[in-house]
Design an enzyme around this catalytic site. Structure first.
Site, PDB file in Angstrom:
ATOM      1  N   ARG A   1       1.022  -0.940   0.464  1.00 29.77           N
ATOM      2  CA  ARG A   1      -0.255  -0.239   0.067  1.00 29.77           C
ATOM      3  C   ARG A   1       1.145   1.338   0.146  1.00 29.77           C
ATOM      4  O   ARG A   1       0.812   2.644  -0.656  1.00 29.77           O
ATOM      5  CB  ARG A   1      -1.116   0.299   1.142  1.00 29.77           C
ATOM      6  CG  ARG A   1      -1.738  -0.665   1.139  1.00 29.77           C
ATOM      7  CD  ARG A   1      -2.911  -1.685   2.083  1.00 29.77           C
ATOM      8  NE  ARG A   1      -3.971  -1.827   1.651  1.00 29.77           N
ATOM      9  CZ  ARG A   1      -3.782  -4.122   1.289  1.00 29.77           C
ATOM     10  NH1 ARG A   1      -2.850  -4.377   1.648  1.00 29.77           N
ATOM     11  NH2 ARG A   1      -4.861  -3.944   1.304  1.00 29.77           N
TER      12      ARG A   1
ATOM     13  N   ASP B   1     -16.694   6.724  11.064  1.00 33.44           N
ATOM     14  CA  ASP B   1     -14.993   5.936  11.674  1.00 33.44           C
ATOM     15  C   ASP B   1     -13.801   7.347  11.312  1.00 33.44           C
ATOM     16  O   ASP B   1     -14.183   7.842  10.544  1.00 33.44           O
ATOM     17  CB  ASP B   1     -15.427   4.986   9.652  1.00 33.44           C
ATOM     18  CG  ASP B   1     -14.428   4.014   9.733  1.00 33.44           C
ATOM     19  OD1 ASP B   1     -15.348   2.916   9.668  1.00 33.44           O
ATOM     20  OD2 ASP B   1     -12.852   4.140   9.385  1.00 33.44           O
TER      21      ASP B   1
HETATM   22  C1  LIG Z   1     -13.190  -4.172  10.125  1.00 37.03           C
HETATM   23  S1  LIG Z   1     -14.408  -2.807  10.453  1.00 37.03           S
HETATM   24  C2  LIG Z   1     -15.729  -3.243  11.482  1.00 37.03           C
HETATM   25  C3  LIG Z   1     -17.292  -2.376  11.053  1.00 37.03           C
HETATM   26  C4  LIG Z   1     -18.066  -3.272  11.565  1.00 37.03           C
HETATM   27  N1  LIG Z   1     -18.029  -2.369  12.729  1.00 37.03           N
HETATM   28  C5  LIG Z   1     -18.675  -4.494  11.324  1.00 37.03           C
HETATM   29  O1  LIG Z   1     -18.339  -4.335  12.239  1.00 37.03           O
HETATM   30  O2  LIG Z   1     -18.775  -5.109  10.180  1.00 37.03           O
HETATM   31  C6  LIG Z   1     -13.082  -1.613  11.064  1.00 37.03           C
HETATM   32  C7  LIG Z   1     -13.340  -0.637  10.719  1.00 37.03           C
HETATM   33  O3  LIG Z   1     -13.210  -0.111  11.741  1.00 37.03           O
HETATM   34  C8  LIG Z   1     -12.419   1.409  11.561  1.00 37.03           C
HETATM   35  N2  LIG Z   1     -11.039   1.903  11.787  1.00 37.03           N
HETATM   36  C9  LIG Z   1     -10.031   1.371  12.221  1.00 37.03           C
HETATM   37  N3  LIG Z   1      -9.223   2.105  13.293  1.00 37.03           N
HETATM   38  C10 LIG Z   1      -9.622   3.626  13.781  1.00 37.03           C
HETATM   39  C11 LIG Z   1      -9.916   4.231  14.678  1.00 37.03           C
HETATM   40  N4  LIG Z   1      -8.440   4.866  14.653  1.00 37.03           N
HETATM   41  N5  LIG Z   1     -11.034   5.375  14.675  1.00 37.03           N
HETATM   42  C12 LIG Z   1     -11.586   5.228  13.868  1.00 37.03           C
HETATM   43  N6  LIG Z   1     -11.749   4.394  12.755  1.00 37.03           N
HETATM   44  C13 LIG Z   1     -11.680   3.421  13.235  1.00 37.03           C
HETATM   45  C14 LIG Z   1     -11.543   1.220   9.867  1.00 37.03           C
HETATM   46  O4  LIG Z   1     -11.863   2.264   9.231  1.00 37.03           O
HETATM   47  C15 LIG Z   1     -12.632   0.090   9.499  1.00 37.03           C
HETATM   48  O5  LIG Z   1     -13.639   0.683   8.468  1.00 37.03           O
END
Ligand SMILES: C[S@@+](CC[C@H](N)C(=O)[O-])C[C@H]1O[C@@H](n2cnc3c(N)ncnc32)[C@H](O)[C@@H]1O
Length: 272
Positions: free
Chosen positions: A32, A143
């Site tokens: 990436r 997010d």
């Molecule tokens: C795997 S997804 C989970 C989505 C949903 N909660 C679910 O369980 O299906 C993880 C999300 O966490 C977000 N994320 C990661 N680090 C973060 C942070 N420091 N603050 C806010 N969001 C974050 C990512 O961008 C991603 O969209």
């Protein structure tokens, strides 16, 4: 990318976001980063990294975060938890709210990715909350990744995303748009999306009065120190007796003892 370069970048991303890449994720990060180095016209990692660190507006960091976060999600993920939310937790909260002055149930999907989780919660609330007696409800969805949030606001989903949505809900809450499914306006308007970094202390302290927080499959990418920090912000953001749902493989007890573990029929949930 040398191991040293990887560690430099990993530590920088960790300090800004709480996301921690173990050494075995080097290849994932490298592929990436290389695409960002090329896209921004830099010759090598060193010049890119210097530029990234001194980009005061944080624009490049945002681009990088958009590329590095894992955004896998789908509607009605971890059904047993949602059943617990719908049948056990929501009725309890509704009862409590009926006796309160601020008659609003506030739900927060923290790390909502492309929106499937907050829309699922809104659909469940729409279905379950009858006899509201003046109680209203809203879902906040946040997010760190701005690209996924744009998709979330559009509310347009593939067949794969909606594969676990019960057929009758699919008919009631989605409009068929060719190959895709669009969330109906009535559900869209119940969900408010905005960007929020869970490690941003100033912004996190503004989040309060939530009865329920869903932070599922987000903290798995953090290390214990950043998990603990976020857990404490969540504690402050919850109302007395409020609940927090984590992903099925995640445990709050390992992070901090401040939440009580409530054992419901369908799932374990943490409570303030
Ligand atoms: C795997 S997804 C989970 C989505 C949903 N909660 C679910 O369980 O299906 C993880 C999300 O966490 C977000 N994320 C990661 N680090 C973060 C942070 N420091 N603050 C806010 N969001 C974050 C990512 O961008 C991603 O969209």
């Amino acid at each position: 990318m040398t191991v040293e370069e990887f560690v430099k970048l990993r530590d920088f991303v960790y300090r800004k976001t709480g996301i921690y890449f173990e050494e075995h994720k080097k290849y994932y990060v490298e592929s990436r980063i290389e695409s960002r180095i090329r896209a921004t016209g830099h010759e090598n990692f060193r010049s890119y990294f210097t530029w990234l660190r001194f980009d005061m507006m944080g624009k490049e960091l945002q681009e990088l975060v958009n590329l590095l976060t894992v955004n896998e999600t789908y509607f009605f993920r971890e059904y047993y938890q949602l059943k617990c939310f719908a049948e056990e937790v929501l009725p309890e909260i509704l009862d409590k709210k009926r006796g309160e002055k601020l008659r609003k149930i506030r739900v927060w999907s923290a790390g909502c990715s492309t929106g499937e989780e907050p829309y699922t919660l809104a659909i469940i609330m729409e279905e379950m909350l009858e006899d509201l007696e003046g109680v209203t409800w809203e879902v906040h969805a946040t997010d760190i990744n701005t690209e996924v949030m744009e998709k979330a606001e559009l509310g347009l989903y593939s067949k794969r995303s909606v594969r676990l949505v019960p057929e009758e809900y699919k008919m009631r809450y989605f409009l068929k748009r060719g190959e895709f499914y669009e969330v109906i306006p009535n559900i869209k308007k119940k969900v408010e999306f905005y960007q929020l970094n869970l490690m941003d202390a100033a912004e996190m302290r503004k989040m309060n009065n939530f009865d329920l927080i869903f932070c599922r499959n987000v903290l798995i990418y953090f290390d214990d120190a950043s998990r603990r920090e976020v857990a404490l912000y969540f504690y402050e953001a919850l109302t007395e007796g409020g609940y927090i749902f984590l992903g099925h493989s995640e445990s709050m007890s390992r992070i901090t003892p401040i939440f009580k573990l409530r054992r419901f029929k369908n799932a374990f949930v943490y409570q303030k």
